[in-house]
Design a protein around this motif. Sequence first.
Motif, PDB file in Angstrom:
ATOM      1  N   SER A 156       0.922  -1.314   0.059  1.00  0.00           N
ATOM      2  CA  SER A 156       0.081  -0.171   0.019  1.00  0.00           C
ATOM      3  C   SER A 156       0.789   1.143   0.069  1.00  0.00           C
ATOM      4  O   SER A 156       2.103   1.464   0.667  1.00  0.00           O
ATOM      5  CB  SER A 156      -0.888  -0.059   1.323  1.00  0.00           C
ATOM      6  N   ALA A 157       0.385   2.480  -0.741  1.00  0.00           N
ATOM      7  CA  ALA A 157       1.157   3.389  -0.903  1.00  0.00           C
ATOM      8  C   ALA A 157       1.024   4.194   0.592  1.00  0.00           C
ATOM      9  O   ALA A 157       0.024   4.150   1.252  1.00  0.00           O
ATOM     10  CB  ALA A 157       0.827   4.386  -2.058  1.00  0.00           C
ATOM     11  N   SER A 158       2.012   5.390   0.571  1.00  0.00           N
ATOM     12  CA  SER A 158       2.018   6.392   1.731  1.00  0.00           C
ATOM     13  C   SER A 158       0.697   7.049   1.668  1.00  0.00           C
ATOM     14  O   SER A 158      -0.188   7.244   0.492  1.00  0.00           O
ATOM     15  CB  SER A 158       3.148   6.863   1.976  1.00  0.00           C
ATOM     16  N   THR A 159       0.387   7.831   2.625  1.00  0.00           N
ATOM     17  CA  THR A 159      -0.947   8.617   2.657  1.00  0.00           C
ATOM     18  C   THR A 159      -0.629  10.028   1.907  1.00  0.00           C
ATOM     19  O   THR A 159       0.809  10.367   1.831  1.00  0.00           O
ATOM     20  CB  THR A 159      -0.914   9.226   4.280  1.00  0.00           C
ATOM     21  N   PRO A 160      -1.520  10.414   1.198  1.00  0.00           N
ATOM     22  CA  PRO A 160      -1.268  11.348  -0.037  1.00  0.00           C
ATOM     23  C   PRO A 160      -0.438  12.410   0.697  1.00  0.00           C
ATOM     24  O   PRO A 160      -0.999  12.994   2.075  1.00  0.00           O
ATOM     25  CB  PRO A 160      -2.563  11.530  -0.472  1.00  0.00           C
ATOM     26  N   LYS A 161       0.380  13.129  -0.047  1.00  0.00           N
ATOM     27  CA  LYS A 161       1.253  14.321   0.732  1.00  0.00           C
ATOM     28  C   LYS A 161       0.326  15.788   0.058  1.00  0.00           C
ATOM     29  O   LYS A 161       0.004  15.522  -1.097  1.00  0.00           O
ATOM     30  CB  LYS A 161       2.565  14.328   0.382  1.00  0.00           C
ATOM     31  N   ASP A 185      11.060  -7.472 -18.873  1.00  0.00           N
ATOM     32  CA  ASP A 185      11.818  -6.238 -19.145  1.00  0.00           C
ATOM     33  C   ASP A 185      11.043  -5.105 -18.716  1.00  0.00           C
ATOM     34  O   ASP A 185      11.625  -4.013 -19.165  1.00  0.00           O
ATOM     35  CB  ASP A 185      12.266  -6.528 -20.722  1.00  0.00           C
ATOM     36  N   PHE A 186       9.915  -5.096 -18.099  1.00  0.00           N
ATOM     37  CA  PHE A 186       9.357  -3.881 -17.674  1.00  0.00           C
ATOM     38  C   PHE A 186       8.942  -4.149 -16.224  1.00  0.00           C
ATOM     39  O   PHE A 186       8.104  -5.132 -15.570  1.00  0.00           O
ATOM     40  CB  PHE A 186       8.027  -3.551 -18.405  1.00  0.00           C
ATOM     41  N   PHE A 187       9.231  -3.247 -15.319  1.00  0.00           N
ATOM     42  CA  PHE A 187       8.973  -3.291 -13.881  1.00  0.00           C
ATOM     43  C   PHE A 187       8.047  -1.796 -13.524  1.00  0.00           C
ATOM     44  O   PHE A 187       8.993  -0.712 -13.438  1.00  0.00           O
ATOM     45  CB  PHE A 187       9.907  -3.223 -13.029  1.00  0.00           C
ATOM     46  N   ILE A 188       6.956  -1.607 -13.286  1.00  0.00           N
ATOM     47  CA  ILE A 188       6.237  -0.335 -13.305  1.00  0.00           C
ATOM     48  C   ILE A 188       5.580  -0.322 -12.077  1.00  0.00           C
ATOM     49  O   ILE A 188       4.861  -1.126 -11.609  1.00  0.00           O
ATOM     50  CB  ILE A 188       5.347  -0.076 -14.454  1.00  0.00           C
ATOM     51  N   THR A 189       5.763   0.892 -11.172  1.00  0.00           N
ATOM     52  CA  THR A 189       5.023   1.043 -10.021  1.00  0.00           C
ATOM     53  C   THR A 189       4.407   2.471 -10.130  1.00  0.00           C
ATOM     54  O   THR A 189       5.012   3.060 -10.213  1.00  0.00           O
ATOM     55  CB  THR A 189       6.209   0.885  -8.759  1.00  0.00           C
ATOM     56  N   VAL A 190       3.104   2.158  -9.297  1.00  0.00           N
ATOM     57  CA  VAL A 190       2.491   3.536  -9.277  1.00  0.00           C
ATOM     58  C   VAL A 190       2.290   3.727  -7.815  1.00  0.00           C
ATOM     59  O   VAL A 190       1.651   2.652  -6.991  1.00  0.00           O
ATOM     60  CB  VAL A 190       0.957   3.449  -9.682  1.00  0.00           C
ATOM     61  N   ASP A 191       2.785   4.744  -7.163  1.00  0.00           N
ATOM     62  CA  ASP A 191       2.743   5.045  -5.667  1.00  0.00           C
ATOM     63  C   ASP A 191       2.668   6.618  -5.392  1.00  0.00           C
ATOM     64  O   ASP A 191       2.590   7.315  -6.149  1.00  0.00           O
ATOM     65  CB  ASP A 191       3.897   4.093  -5.038  1.00  0.00           C
ATOM     66  N   ASP A 192       2.845   6.653  -4.250  1.00  0.00           N
ATOM     67  CA  ASP A 192       2.969   8.202  -3.561  1.00  0.00           C
ATOM     68  C   ASP A 192       2.233   9.166  -4.070  1.00  0.00           C
ATOM     69  O   ASP A 192       2.386  10.239  -4.649  1.00  0.00           O
ATOM     70  CB  ASP A 192       4.544   8.688  -3.847  1.00  0.00           C
ATOM     71  N   PRO A 193       0.848   9.004  -3.694  1.00  0.00           N
ATOM     72  CA  PRO A 193      -0.196   9.959  -4.310  1.00  0.00           C
ATOM     73  C   PRO A 193      -0.034  11.306  -3.624  1.00  0.00           C
ATOM     74  O   PRO A 193       0.132  11.295  -2.585  1.00  0.00           O
ATOM     75  CB  PRO A 193      -1.560   9.256  -3.950  1.00  0.00           C
ATOM     76  N   GLU A 194      -0.263  12.354  -4.292  1.00  0.00           N
ATOM     77  CA  GLU A 194       0.327  13.580  -3.768  1.00  0.00           C
ATOM     78  C   GLU A 194      -1.033  14.688  -4.240  1.00  0.00           C
ATOM     79  O   GLU A 194      -1.378  14.817  -5.530  1.00  0.00           O
ATOM     80  CB  GLU A 194       1.530  14.208  -4.442  1.00  0.00           C
ATOM     81  N   SER A 195      -1.747  15.391  -3.472  1.00  0.00           N
ATOM     82  CA  SER A 195      -2.637  16.155  -3.612  1.00  0.00           C
ATOM     83  C   SER A 195      -2.427  17.612  -3.814  1.00  0.00           C
ATOM     84  O   SER A 195      -1.247  17.878  -3.310  1.00  0.00           O
ATOM     85  CB  SER A 195      -3.663  16.287  -2.657  1.00  0.00           C
ATOM     86  N   HIS A 196      -2.840  18.385  -5.038  1.00  0.00           N
ATOM     87  CA  HIS A 196      -2.586  19.638  -5.188  1.00  0.00           C
ATOM     88  C   HIS A 196      -3.741  20.388  -5.200  1.00  0.00           C
ATOM     89  O   HIS A 196      -4.729  20.017  -5.774  1.00  0.00           O
ATOM     90  CB  HIS A 196      -2.023  19.644  -6.647  1.00  0.00           C
TER      91      HIS A 196
END
Length: 451
Positions: free
Chosen positions: A24-29, A92-103
């Motif tokens: 799980s990703a961290s809490t959105p910054k 040959d591909f390793f993709i990670t989606v993480d670290d949501p950040e609010s703006h």
Amino acid sequence: MRFADLVGCNSLHPISMENESLSSASTPKCNPALNSPDFSRHMLELDEDDDLEVFSKDATFTDASSINTSLPTSPGSMINQYRFEEDHDSKDFFITVDDPESHVTAIETFITYRIITKTTRSEFDSSEYEVRRRYQDFLWLKGKLEEAHPTLIIHPLPEKFIMKGMVERFNDDFIETRRKALHKFLNRIADHPILSSNEDFKVFLTAQAWELTSHKKQGPGLLSKMGETVKAVAASVRGIKQRPEEFVTMNDYVESFGQKIGMMDKITQRIIKEQKEYLEEMKECGPVYTLWSASEVELVDILKGMAGCIDNCCKATEEQVVDLSEGLLPVLHEYVLCAETLKAVLRRRDNIQAEYESKSNTLANKKADRDVLKDEIEQLEDKMEYANKMLKVDWERWRKNMQSDLKLAFLDIAEKNVAYYEKCLAIWETFLTTEKPELVLEKDTEDYSQK
């Protein structure tokens, strides 16, 4: 040159199935420079560029080279020699989606996600990239892939909607559900031997924000897109003479699958709703036993025991609701969206056939410009042949992924249901073994005194 000969099939890279497990990703910054209290009143009014979304018949087509006799083929084209070759041992591909950040700005509010890509492919200048993307960028990528490969099955993005009545526009659970879905979307593309070689996909993974914005502007203009839309509508209205049998079977399967998975999705939502209501009732019941024990000295232990058991069952039920909400429901809803994606792919295949049939009819009825029409029909013939072959092979790929995903989801929720009921059973058995000896002793004492 014919259409199939223009397809760079030899440049495709085999890729293995994705590893979708991700912590799980961290809490959105929240960006401190942008998160000004002066703009907080705008949060519920903004469209956020459609950045909100929620999950938040048994037919097989193994013969990818068979084309219905009603649709002529081109034996000399490269597509007849093309085959998918997947090496599941080389990833040959390793993709990670993480670290949501609010703006939050004066104009809009949105979430960006960090995308880390590691690759060994030679066409990439570096072995690792890190970029940030928002939901509208994912939408752009999906649109470009559909435009370039109309009959390949592209994994769906989570759907969009505006949530009303929320005090906080983005909550952690919602963002985490979205992050998982976007992670799966990119990894399914990375695992695909054709889609993963798409130039727009490469740009999406590697370009900085300003470079991506510039690249988007290079696409076809509004008039061009409108022309394609009008052509697609005309083809759908015109219809086709006869759909090949394998695609009739495919269409029937999709219709049946969509109805079944849609019904399962709705039933699971109702079960979750009922379990939440049951949980709230139990939470009200426990304190009643505790208050009651204060006025019944003789029953104080058993009443407190009941209160404790109900409290422990509440905790177990909360876990079950989470398992259903975050485990089973997202997978079911994902394949509800997949059914809609498959219907759109089949419609696009039909449009290609309709265009081919229309040109063939024009050639038969028109003497002038026959050479030009023959060239166009030859290209459309190859285009249709390519579309049919790609859809049939991709159909098998999708079915394997679907069966694997649903099997894992059903087995996982079955194990968690067993654990839930075993936990509740153990709670009440412990209560009975604690209280029953005292009840038996009291009964024996009463019987002795009566004698």
